[in-house]
Design a protein around this motif. Structure first.
Motif, PDB file in Angstrom:
ATOM      1  N   VAL A 116       0.978  -1.245   0.223  1.00 47.95           N
ATOM      2  CA  VAL A 116      -0.085  -0.059   0.064  1.00 47.95           C
ATOM      3  C   VAL A 116       0.281   1.191  -0.022  1.00 47.95           C
ATOM      4  O   VAL A 116       0.403   2.249  -0.941  1.00 47.95           O
ATOM      5  CB  VAL A 116      -1.309   0.077   1.682  1.00 47.95           C
ATOM      6  CG1 VAL A 116      -2.069   1.119   1.358  1.00 47.95           C
ATOM      7  CG2 VAL A 116      -1.977  -0.846   1.227  1.00 47.95           C
ATOM      8  N   ALA A 117       1.482   1.164   0.641  1.00 44.98           N
ATOM      9  CA  ALA A 117       2.875   2.133   1.023  1.00 44.98           C
ATOM     10  C   ALA A 117       3.357   2.683  -0.512  1.00 44.98           C
ATOM     11  O   ALA A 117       3.601   3.885  -0.523  1.00 44.98           O
ATOM     12  CB  ALA A 117       3.786   2.286   2.360  1.00 44.98           C
TER      13      ALA A 117
ATOM     14  N   GLU B 154      -4.904   5.865  -0.631  1.00 45.46           N
ATOM     15  CA  GLU B 154      -3.643   6.145  -0.116  1.00 45.46           C
ATOM     16  C   GLU B 154      -2.833   8.245  -0.900  1.00 45.46           C
ATOM     17  O   GLU B 154      -2.602   8.574  -0.453  1.00 45.46           O
ATOM     18  CB  GLU B 154      -2.841   5.190   0.309  1.00 45.46           C
ATOM     19  CG  GLU B 154      -0.744   5.753   0.801  1.00 45.46           C
ATOM     20  CD  GLU B 154      -1.006   5.757   1.899  1.00 45.46           C
ATOM     21  OE1 GLU B 154       0.452   6.201   2.277  1.00 45.46           O
ATOM     22  OE2 GLU B 154      -2.009   5.044   3.167  1.00 45.46           O
ATOM     23  N   LEU B 155      -3.162   7.364  -2.600  1.00 53.50           N
ATOM     24  CA  LEU B 155      -2.595   8.375  -2.773  1.00 53.50           C
ATOM     25  C   LEU B 155      -3.876  10.151  -2.654  1.00 53.50           C
ATOM     26  O   LEU B 155      -3.095  11.123  -2.992  1.00 53.50           O
ATOM     27  CB  LEU B 155      -2.758   8.246  -4.878  1.00 53.50           C
ATOM     28  CG  LEU B 155      -1.648   7.330  -4.965  1.00 53.50           C
ATOM     29  CD1 LEU B 155      -2.017   6.579  -6.403  1.00 53.50           C
ATOM     30  CD2 LEU B 155      -0.201   8.020  -4.794  1.00 53.50           C
TER      31      LEU B 155
ATOM     32  N   ILE C  11      -1.428   4.462   8.971  1.00 51.53           N
ATOM     33  CA  ILE C  11       0.396   4.962   8.351  1.00 51.53           C
ATOM     34  C   ILE C  11       0.580   3.619   7.834  1.00 51.53           C
ATOM     35  O   ILE C  11       0.593   2.870   8.876  1.00 51.53           O
ATOM     36  CB  ILE C  11       0.465   5.835   9.033  1.00 51.53           C
ATOM     37  CG1 ILE C  11       0.631   7.329   9.381  1.00 51.53           C
ATOM     38  CG2 ILE C  11       2.349   5.935   7.969  1.00 51.53           C
ATOM     39  CD1 ILE C  11       1.533   7.989  10.423  1.00 51.53           C
ATOM     40  N   PHE C  12       0.399   3.290   6.831  1.00 47.96           N
ATOM     41  CA  PHE C  12       0.893   2.305   6.142  1.00 47.96           C
ATOM     42  C   PHE C  12       2.716   2.256   5.940  1.00 47.96           C
ATOM     43  O   PHE C  12       3.385   3.450   5.831  1.00 47.96           O
ATOM     44  CB  PHE C  12       0.816   1.923   4.875  1.00 47.96           C
ATOM     45  CG  PHE C  12      -1.312   1.300   4.923  1.00 47.96           C
ATOM     46  CD1 PHE C  12      -1.253   0.543   5.342  1.00 47.96           C
ATOM     47  CD2 PHE C  12      -2.239   2.139   4.970  1.00 47.96           C
ATOM     48  CE1 PHE C  12      -2.331  -0.169   5.264  1.00 47.96           C
ATOM     49  CE2 PHE C  12      -3.121   1.781   5.011  1.00 47.96           C
ATOM     50  CZ  PHE C  12      -4.106   0.864   5.154  1.00 47.96           C
TER      51      PHE C  12
ATOM     52  N   SER D  57     -17.777   4.255  -6.122  1.00 47.88           N
ATOM     53  CA  SER D  57     -17.439   5.149  -5.451  1.00 47.88           C
ATOM     54  C   SER D  57     -16.939   6.040  -5.016  1.00 47.88           C
ATOM     55  O   SER D  57     -16.570   7.524  -5.039  1.00 47.88           O
ATOM     56  CB  SER D  57     -18.484   5.056  -3.544  1.00 47.88           C
ATOM     57  OG  SER D  57     -17.639   4.526  -3.266  1.00 47.88           O
ATOM     58  N   SER D  58     -15.751   5.572  -4.818  1.00 52.10           N
ATOM     59  CA  SER D  58     -14.235   6.169  -4.492  1.00 52.10           C
ATOM     60  C   SER D  58     -13.463   6.453  -5.805  1.00 52.10           C
ATOM     61  O   SER D  58     -12.337   6.530  -5.444  1.00 52.10           O
ATOM     62  CB  SER D  58     -13.386   5.035  -4.348  1.00 52.10           C
ATOM     63  OG  SER D  58     -12.428   3.709  -4.395  1.00 52.10           O
TER      64      SER D  58
END
Length: 227
Positions: free
Chosen positions: A88-89, A120-121, A128-129, A225-226
């Protein structure tokens, strides 16, 4: 007498030649002439990289999980968490094939990763990943033969999170049967249920087509939706 003297001289000459050949280093086997076999050690797995974590495999000692495998279960769970949160990070696509065998759960996990990377972007995640998490004491609970639940509390840069894993062994290889991070506003919290109702105790849950269809439908709605 002369003939005897000549014969003795010849014998002495032969003897001296034989001694010279035996002492000649070129005719002797020396350590430098021998073949020396040196085994090259296999490179250690880099657990500080996403690729290294993805390539790890964890096995048990017997045919089924036992208390002797607790350390392996804990290491297995921590590696998965680091792999997922690190992906993810770092906004990387990774393989969970060495951790998840069930195709439905694997598909869900891949999609969840994609959506949380997108969040995350945008800065829409409240935690916090990162790759190298700090873990607290793991909790391992036996639910049945070859079925264990692993609870991991961890943090990254002071941001606390948790992950539950339902762990089984398939041909001595550890695999995840179900997983749940349950972060506030997280994808799995939204589409699979609130922590108060989401229980990890059914190893065949992701083979339940009714359950899978309902989760995938919510996942599609979340995706739209995202976007």
């Amino acid at each position: 007498m002369r003939r005897f003297a000549i014969s003795m001289a010849v014998l002495m000459l032969v003897f001296l030649l034989g001694c010279t050949q035996e002492s000649n280093p070129s005719t002797q086997e020396t350590p430098s002439n021998k073949e020396i076999s040196v085994e090259t050690p296999e490179p250690a797995t880099d657990t500080n990289s996403l690729e290294g974590l993805a390539n790890q495999q964890f096995s048990i000692q017997g045919e089924q999980i036992s208390e002797a495998d607790y350390e392996s279960i804990e290491s297995f769970g921590k590696a998965f968490v680091d792999l997922y949160t690190g992906a993810v990070a770092e906004q990387e696509t990774v393989s969970f094939d060495n951790y998840i065998a069930n195709e439905n759960l694997l598909h869900f996990t891949n999609k969840m990763l994609e959506l949380e990377q997108r969040q995350e972007l945008k800065g829409g995640i409240g935690v916090i990943f990162g790759l190298n998490n700090e873990f607290q004491q793991a909790e391992i609970e036996k639910l049945g033969n070859n079925l264990y639940r692993l609870n991991l509390a961890f943090s990254n840069q002071g941001s606390g999170m948790s992950c539950q894993l339902l762990v089984q062994a398939d041909q001595k290889s550890l695999k995840i049967s179900d997983l749940y991070f349950g972060n506030k506003d997280g994808v799995d919290t939204t589409v699979t249920g609130h922590p108060a109702v989401r229980k990890l105790e059914h190893p065949e849950l992701w083979n339940d087509q009714v359950w899978v269809d309902s989760v995938m439908k919510k996942l599609e709605e979340y995706d739209l939706s995202s976007s």
